[in-house]
Design an enzyme around this catalytic site. Structure first.
Site, PDB file in Angstrom:
ATOM      1  N   HIS A  23       2.452  -7.368 -15.387  1.00  0.00           N
ATOM      2  CA  HIS A  23       1.582  -7.073 -14.247  1.00  0.00           C
ATOM      3  C   HIS A  23       2.396  -7.086 -12.958  1.00  0.00           C
ATOM      4  O   HIS A  23       3.123  -8.064 -12.694  1.00  0.00           O
ATOM      5  CB  HIS A  23       0.485  -8.135 -14.118  1.00  0.00           C
ATOM      6  CG  HIS A  23      -0.453  -8.195 -15.276  1.00  0.00           C
ATOM      7  ND1 HIS A  23      -1.684  -7.580 -15.264  1.00  0.00           N
ATOM      8  CD2 HIS A  23      -0.351  -8.822 -16.481  1.00  0.00           C
ATOM      9  CE1 HIS A  23      -2.309  -7.822 -16.408  1.00  0.00           C
ATOM     10  NE2 HIS A  23      -1.509  -8.573 -17.166  1.00  0.00           N
ATOM     11  N   GLY A 182      -8.820  -9.767 -16.640  1.00  0.00           N
ATOM     12  CA  GLY A 182      -9.461 -10.612 -15.639  1.00  0.00           C
ATOM     13  C   GLY A 182     -10.870 -11.078 -15.978  1.00  0.00           C
ATOM     14  O   GLY A 182     -11.758 -11.029 -15.118  1.00  0.00           O
ATOM     15  N   GLU A 212      -7.133 -13.559 -25.781  1.00  0.00           N
ATOM     16  CA  GLU A 212      -6.239 -14.470 -25.068  1.00  0.00           C
ATOM     17  C   GLU A 212      -7.015 -15.737 -24.732  1.00  0.00           C
ATOM     18  O   GLU A 212      -6.694 -16.824 -25.211  1.00  0.00           O
ATOM     19  CB  GLU A 212      -5.694 -13.826 -23.797  1.00  0.00           C
ATOM     20  CG  GLU A 212      -4.740 -14.732 -23.033  1.00  0.00           C
ATOM     21  CD  GLU A 212      -4.269 -14.121 -21.709  1.00  0.00           C
ATOM     22  OE1 GLU A 212      -3.244 -14.589 -21.198  1.00  0.00           O
ATOM     23  OE2 GLU A 212      -4.940 -13.208 -21.191  1.00  0.00           O
ATOM     24  N   ASP A 290       4.720 -10.591 -19.011  1.00  0.00           N
ATOM     25  CA  ASP A 290       3.372 -10.794 -18.471  1.00  0.00           C
ATOM     26  C   ASP A 290       3.375 -10.983 -16.955  1.00  0.00           C
ATOM     27  O   ASP A 290       3.145 -10.022 -16.217  1.00  0.00           O
ATOM     28  CB  ASP A 290       2.701 -11.969 -19.178  1.00  0.00           C
ATOM     29  CG  ASP A 290       1.194 -12.008 -19.008  1.00  0.00           C
ATOM     30  OD1 ASP A 290       0.636 -11.021 -18.515  1.00  0.00           O
ATOM     31  OD2 ASP A 290       0.574 -13.028 -19.376  1.00  0.00           O
ATOM     32  N   ASP A 291       3.608 -12.199 -16.481  1.00  0.00           N
ATOM     33  CA  ASP A 291       3.628 -12.509 -15.044  1.00  0.00           C
ATOM     34  C   ASP A 291       4.880 -13.332 -14.727  1.00  0.00           C
ATOM     35  O   ASP A 291       4.792 -14.532 -14.424  1.00  0.00           O
ATOM     36  CB  ASP A 291       2.375 -13.305 -14.647  1.00  0.00           C
ATOM     37  CG  ASP A 291       1.094 -12.561 -14.928  1.00  0.00           C
ATOM     38  OD1 ASP A 291       0.910 -11.468 -14.373  1.00  0.00           O
ATOM     39  OD2 ASP A 291       0.278 -13.079 -15.728  1.00  0.00           O
TER      40      ASP A 291
END
Length: 356
Positions: A23, A182, A212, A290-291
């Protein structure tokens, strides 16, 4: 005879990589975020790197996905609505990708999140233009190929049709597909279903965050109702043999991130990990970051964790890269070209480290 270096980070920093799940909001390098805070005169410690970093990243695992996302929300509040910041973040993302050995990346982002903050607002098109501009500059400077994925939000069903139309407008300008993230624990709104149906009918590629922070049933829902080609995370699948068998039969690809699975509280250190069961059961999966900036961890760190903590051997990790090539949202000719380059690089690395 296979000889691995004592420090596996040396090897896994060297191998070619393909990243399918990262992301932009979670890959915002610190200096650009600090500079934007200073430019906007946000009352944050933008002259104290350590204090600022503690506001926009985590020092360790969290108890829940909601807690994990708090620094990301702070970051978006700083850079949202700034085409300048978004463009620079996208450019620096490819710079970091190049340094990690990435040859192709699919960067996902939410135009809804990035279009506004309390300081400014831009259009969704301007968000995509800024990301595309930064990535295009990065491709020219660093040679990393890319595509973009537009994220819909489980919490914003009223915007889903608009996000699909946005992806369709930019499908020939670097947007390869859509995602939804989200809030997978929420009931799936009909507006999401309608938007994904349109996307599927018009040929957009689809990946979905599921399994998740929610049950394995969400993975089945993502495949059967939303038409997912790939699943983001999907760790709870290992608790449901029926869903596991279905995913294997359909050869659904799972975009995993070893480190974020721990940081979100979805998996626990010291306990059997879903990725280990993926590997044991022949599930099609890849390794992703991912982040990375939220966790202060790199893509290479995820490969090292897969090796040193989860016990995947070199052949299994190499297969993860090849799985990512096969699952990438690319045309057949571009996929074939990428695979040729990836295999050539693997040959060079294996020669260097005496791996055969």
């Amino acid at each position: 005879m296979t000889t691995l270096p004592l420090d596996t980070a040396l090897l896994y920093r060297s191998i070619p990589k393909v990243e399918l799940h990262v992301h932009l909001e979670g890959a915002c390098e610190l200096q650009t975020v600090m500079a934007t805070a200073k430019e906007r005169q946000i009352p944050l410690p933008f002259d104290d790197t350590e204090k600022f970093q503690n506001l926009v990243s985590l020092s360790g695992p969290q108890s829940s996905l909601e807690n994990y996302l708090k620094p990301l929300i702070t970051t978006v509040d700083i850079v949202g609505g700034s085409s300048k910041a978004i463009e620079m973040l996208a450019y620096n993302f490819l710079k970091t990708s190049h340094e990690a050995g990435v040859m192709y990346s699919e960067l996902r982002f939410s135009p809804i999140w990035l279009s506004y903050s309390q300081f400014a607002q831009i259009t969704y098109d301007e968000v995509v233009d800024a990301v595309a501009s930064g990535l295009d500059r990065g491709k020219k400077d660093f040679g990393v190929e890319y595509n973009m994925i537009i994220c819909l939000l489980y919490t914003k069903p009223e915007h889903s049709a608009e996000m699909v139309d946005l992806a369709l407008r930019y499908r020939n300008k670097g947007v390869a597909g859509i995602d939804i993230c989200g809030g997978e624990w929420l009931p799936l709104h009909q507006l999401h279903i309608d938007a994904f149906k349109k996307a599927k009918e018009l040929g957009l590629n689809i990946t979905v965050h599921a399994g998740e922070a929610g049950p394995a049933a969400n993975i089945k829902r993502a495949i059967e109702v939303l038409g997912a080609d790939r699943i983001g995370h999907g760790y709870t699948m290992v608790k449901d043999e029926e869903v596991l068998a279905m995913a294997k039969k359909l050869n659904v690809h799972f975009e995993t991130s070893p480190i974020s699975s721990i940081y979100t509280g979805c998996e626990k250190m010291g306990e059997p990990h879903a990725i280990q069961k993926y590997s044991d059961n022949g599930v099609n999966f890849s390794i992703n970051s991912d982040d990375p900036c939220v966790m202060r961890k790199t893509l290479t760190d995820n490969y090292v964790m897969a090796s040193d903590v989860l016990g995947l051997d070199y052949k299994q990790i190499k297969q993860c890269v090849l799985n990512a090539v096969d699952a990438a949202f690319l045309s057949d000719d571009k996929r074939a070209s990428l695979k040729e380059k990836i295999l050539q690089k693997f040959t060079e690395v294996e020669s260097q480290y005496n791996i055969n």
